[in-house]
Write an enzyme that holds these catalytic residues in place. Sequence first.
Site, mmCIF file in Angstrom:
data_model
loop_
_atom_site.group_PDB
_atom_site.id
_atom_site.type_symbol
_atom_site.label_atom_id
_atom_site.label_comp_id
_atom_site.label_asym_id
_atom_site.label_seq_id
_atom_site.Cartn_x
_atom_site.Cartn_y
_atom_site.Cartn_z
ATOM 1 N N GLY A 1 42.699 18.692 -108.281
ATOM 2 C CA GLY A 1 42.128 18.232 -106.946
ATOM 3 C C GLY A 1 43.241 18.338 -106.208
ATOM 4 N N CYS A 2 43.737 17.010 -105.768
ATOM 5 C CA CYS A 2 44.932 16.848 -105.082
ATOM 6 C C CYS A 2 45.351 16.718 -103.444
ATOM 7 C CB CYS A 2 46.186 17.861 -105.570
ATOM 8 S SG CYS A 2 45.981 18.276 -107.226
ATOM 9 N N ALA A 3 46.335 16.079 -103.409
ATOM 10 C CA ALA A 3 46.619 15.990 -101.836
ATOM 11 C C ALA A 3 48.154 16.608 -101.717
ATOM 12 C CB ALA A 3 47.164 14.544 -101.571
#
Lengths: 147, 505, 405, 430
Positions: free
Chosen positions: C17-19
Amino acid sequence: MKRIVAKEEYCMNCRLCEVYCLVSHSRSKDLIKAFRQERGEIVPRITVERLGPVSFAVQCRHCDEPACVEACMTGALHRDPATGEVTHDPQRCVGCWMCVMVCPTGAIRRDRNGHVAAKCDLCLETGTPACVANCPNEALVIEEDND
Amino acid sequence: MSKRLVQAEFNVERDPERCIQCQVCVRQCSNQVHAYDAESDQVTCDEASCVGCQRCATLCPTNALTIKKAPPEFAPDNNWTSDVIQNIYRQAETGGVLLSAMGNDTAKVSWWDNILLNASQVTNPSIDPLREPMELTTFLGAKPNAVELNFDDQGGPSLATKLAPQLVLSTPIMFSAMSYGAISYNAFESLARAAGQYGTFANSGEGGLHKDFWPHGPNMIVQVASGRFGVDIDYLKVAAAVEIKIGQGAKPGIGGHLPGEKVDERISQTRMIPVGSDAISPAPHHDIYSIEDLRQLIYSLKEATRYQKPISVKIAAVHNVAAIASGIVRAGADIVAIDGYKGGTGAAPTMIRNNVGIPIEFALAAVDDRLRQEGIRNQASVVACGGFRSSADVVKAIALGADAVYIGTAALVALGCHLCQKCYTGKCNWGIATQDPYLTRRLNPEIGARRLVNLLRGWSHEIKEMMGGMGINAIESLRGNREHLRGVGLSDRELSILGIKAAGE
Amino acid sequence: MRLLHRKQFPTSKDISGCAISGMMSETGTPMSGEAIIRSIANMHDRSNGLGGGFAAYGIYPEMRDRYALHVMYDAMDDKQETERIISRWCTVYGDETIPTRPSALVRHRPILHRYFVNIKPEVMERFCDETEDDAIVDLVMTINADVQGGFVFSSGKNMGVFKGVGFPEDIGEFYRLDEYQAYIWTSHGRFPTNTTGWWGGAHPFSLLDWSVVHNGEISSYGINKRYLDNFGYKCTLHTDTEVIAYLFDLLVRKHRLPFEAACMAMAPPFWPQLERLPEVRRELARTLRIVYGGALLNGPFSVLVGHAGGMVGFNDRTKLRPMVGARKGDMVYMASEEGAIREVCNDPEVVWHAAGGVPIMAHLKEPEKVIGPEATARLKAHSCRLPAGAWQEAPRAGRAAASVQ
Amino acid sequence: MTSTKYLIIGNSAAGVGCVEGIRQTDPTGEITLLAKETEHAYSRPLITYLLGGKVDEAGMAYRPADFYVQQRVKTMLGVEAAKVDPAAKTVTCADGQVIGYEKLLIANGGKPITPPNLPGADAPGVFTFTTWGDARAIEQYIAANDVKEAVVIGGGLIGLKSVEALTARGLKVTVLELAPRILAVTLDQDASDLLAGALASAGVKLLTNTTAQRVDLENGKAAGVTLPDGQKIAAGLVILAIGVLPDLSLVAGSGIATERGILADERLATNVEGVYAAGDVAQALELLSGERRSIPIWPNAYRQGFIAGVNMAGGDKVYEGGLAMNSVEICGLATISAGITSPPEGQGYQVLTKLDPKTKNYRKLVLKDHHLVGYVLVGDVDRAGIITGLIKGRVEVKGLEEKLLAPDFGLISLPAMHRERVTAGLGVWS
């Protein structure tokens, strides 16, 4: 007007049009009953002609100036100028066969039982002519004729 | 011996309660199975001639007919099966080669069925092809390694790269080579029209292209085969691409034979041979005895078509197919078509059909791997063929590495073929594999084209659905993407050749 | 626990997923890592503690002509094996342990070491007409493929990647990034869903001076990987981020496509959009799409690519993942969320959402002054810079508007 | 004096055809229709069916009751036209009314032939049989006098249809035919014989080569006839069915040219401007001979009226020519014939016949120069129209002669052009 057009290059002489025409004009509207109980009384109003590999179906062409209507002495045959359809009223027909005498495609048959003429009525009751609906190869199609 | 030992293969069951003696069956059976006896007003039948094509049962208006496989009940034996015994009876009677048609019907597995597809869950949204763009446009032809650009004084870019000719397909499915002669004029026309209507290509096969079909040229790939039937400069010019046919999956290593009785006026014009003469395709091209010779023919055809048309080379999938394909690419082919051992045909010796060649699944995987290893995968497109039955097969083939597929049998089935496998008798009751004017008219090309377009539309939509499930919206991202394939019931060796993981990995 | 062994496992592609967040000074003004840590920490909930990382450009000015290899090891054996390879290939101008600040929040750390190197002239002979960059790529591929417990995670000049397992703010703290000065910072907080985190799998992924932080999943990974195979790139990590870095390297550095063209190859317009382009660009776009089908990145992603000359942010062509840009003065910001930008820049002049498939870019205004003549020449050789607007088209029809500036 | 744009004299096939022809071309022009009979347009041939009880009075209507209203036609029924004055463009009626017209159609039909020297022909019980009025009168007379036996003088179409009607009413009928066989004009010997057999099997007595010398009277009413050989046949009813002649009384002295009938050209116009003639009164083009002949049959009357109507309204339509043809079913045996059925010897006619006495199926085709000029079908008359079409369309049938005789003969054997034309619904002539 709408006409049933026979495409002889795709007619394969199965003669299902005759079968379904007969059923469509039977009392029972049932394939098996029509053939078992009414064959001999009623006739298909379409005829498949065959010569060698070539065949095609003929039924009333709903002519622009129908000879049958001109010849009909009772007025049973009538051409609707709006739709171009040539209709036949069996109640008024006396079976004089004048129409049989003049139809250039031989499309009017003698109904053996009722002693009246029998011809294609485009199956107006059901909407789609049974021969067209059941032609497995679309050799019978309805075409709009703009004349 | 006066009496034949071969027994009827089918039972014809007629329900007397339903039969109305309309005789449609009588008129429709080219094998004279049905007959009408006026005296008793009964339709009778001779089951020995029945090939199980189901024409009569399909057209019977009252469903009075049932055609059932009737294997003679010999003593149970897993080796000496009824088929084996009957074949020996046949050969004992005729001394001939057993003939078959259509694809390999033996019980060997279809590896497609042992490959499963992936779908997205949570981490990656699946795509709904009804609402989102989903692209199947496919280009067949040689591609360069890189695109080179020129820049003008203002830094405006322009293309320095000039692409080799490409075939543009709206869906990665084409119609396999089926010659006019093997199939009827109307069947041919159906394929050509459908290809044009759907934006893909039909293949002329090795029998030439009748002038009537020239208007379909922009959607035709024309073949140059060992018999060179119908090949002249106009034939090459009118087509979209030219395919050199080396072999076909149903009968690798052998040629073809169209009996003279099928060569009527029209076929004679198309094939450029006299009316009534046999059309025999030699097993090899007698001007191609080596890969160098092939290169010469490829470039002869490129010269003849002024480098404006892709040149394809079609081979049967055989044991060292990867090396052969590599050679073909290096010989200059823009497209390599690989035909697996389940590919169809109008006539092949049964033993060859059932025993020669390798499955397309392995051939395709091997060829794609090999071309990538050699860094030449982009120099030619790979077209897979041979027994594609469904859109899922197509998706799997593309994920294994095919740019597009050819479908033959599936197209014929769409046209009404019932796979009775008797094409070579010329009595096809469905008007497909016959030249008998009484039978050919049974296939109305308008219906045929419509059905084929429907098939392409249906399969394309399914391909889009499957791609959408994987979260992919362009066919480019499916092609060669073996991450989306998993094997079930396959050995490690099979998995490794296919280049896919086992389910659960 | 031998974490790096994971890279040898033929595992599934890593799904995450992540930012992401990045910031750049277009004038090349150095900034400490403090701000980028705050920015990425602002999106704490987009990561799950299984990976965080940073890329920083301009951090080794005194070694700016040497390749800085950041390597992680499981054990000293691995280090020795790797160093044997490095010394065979390279002249080593210096090496040291990467300084870290012990933290209870960053555990199971590998051995972290960095080397400043150039390829030996005699080794370069093997590469014929290829460049030293190619040789470094080969070296990195060799180590990463052959050494069981060694992994090169950064190999550019005057830049470095710092990454590990943990929340990104903790990783930044661990690597003491507040002590570095860089004109570009990118960062990543990771949320892997079906693998446990490992140090090498954290972002940024980097090769030469390319660094990639990525939010999303590349559904085309299988073919991208095989496509890159064709050109000698060995994808050993089974992460889709890896293929993005390699694709930039291939398309921009090797095929010399402008960034915009490379992005167009990776996220091409849909055919109907393409048909509406003006003729010259249409033919170009069409050819790019036909030739680079294997490079098309499918699936949802937003990605920040750092390189010596600037920063490129771009989204998948249907814009399935977030990407916000902002500008203030010489500063350009790109992040998954606007809040991550406002955390470090509370009054941006413009804020905009990137359109699907259309890159947003930041460039050094005067690269020569910042990165020196050699790196500038390399930048030019790698990628042809175009005047603004030469490629940029109006927002693609039917997609989110390119900007609100 | 009233006046009208179109004036039609006659209310049968030609008159109705004329109305429909005018309306196809001119939807609004004023039409006035005059007729001596008072009935709404009815099917004249049905009078024998009415007498025989096969149709009722309602079934007699040739067009729906509101036909003339729908067609915006002013009808003057029961008004007999007496005199045409083409110079003044007026018609004077028997009651003295004078009607002016712009275009006039004379379609007042024929009148029955009565033998000039038949004593007793005017006695009660002796009838001609051409109108609805005749049918009513005969029916009433039979009922009032309890008639059991009848004599029909004349073995032509009207005569035989009368026989059928009377037989259906239970009368015992004798037919007298002057010629050697019945339907001598339209049929050949074989067909006549088949029909004679059918009559006999229905109990009808047929005497050929003879006619009545006088009508025998009893109490002033007909009681039978005496033949030339002195034989007496008892009958309370005598029907004179010798034939019809064009009724020319209306045009006598008007300057309108006549021979046997009023001469009409290919547009059905007479020699006098604005005056047209159609139907049984007219003498117009005959298809095979190219001459002008009177052919008093229903289809010709309608077509002539229709074409006259189109031309009266300013259209331009040419009459292709009439063909003598008849369909008659006597006692269940259908017969259709057309054109020349008994060609003279030695003039190059080719005759093909096929007779199956068992099924009473008979086919006869008459050809000249590979073109059909006539035929007779008895029994299986289906698809006779195809053959009629070949005659009308003057289609060369060289090589098809044998096929024409086959009962399953159909369009498929025909030249493609003709076949395509008729299957397109364009008729024989388009």
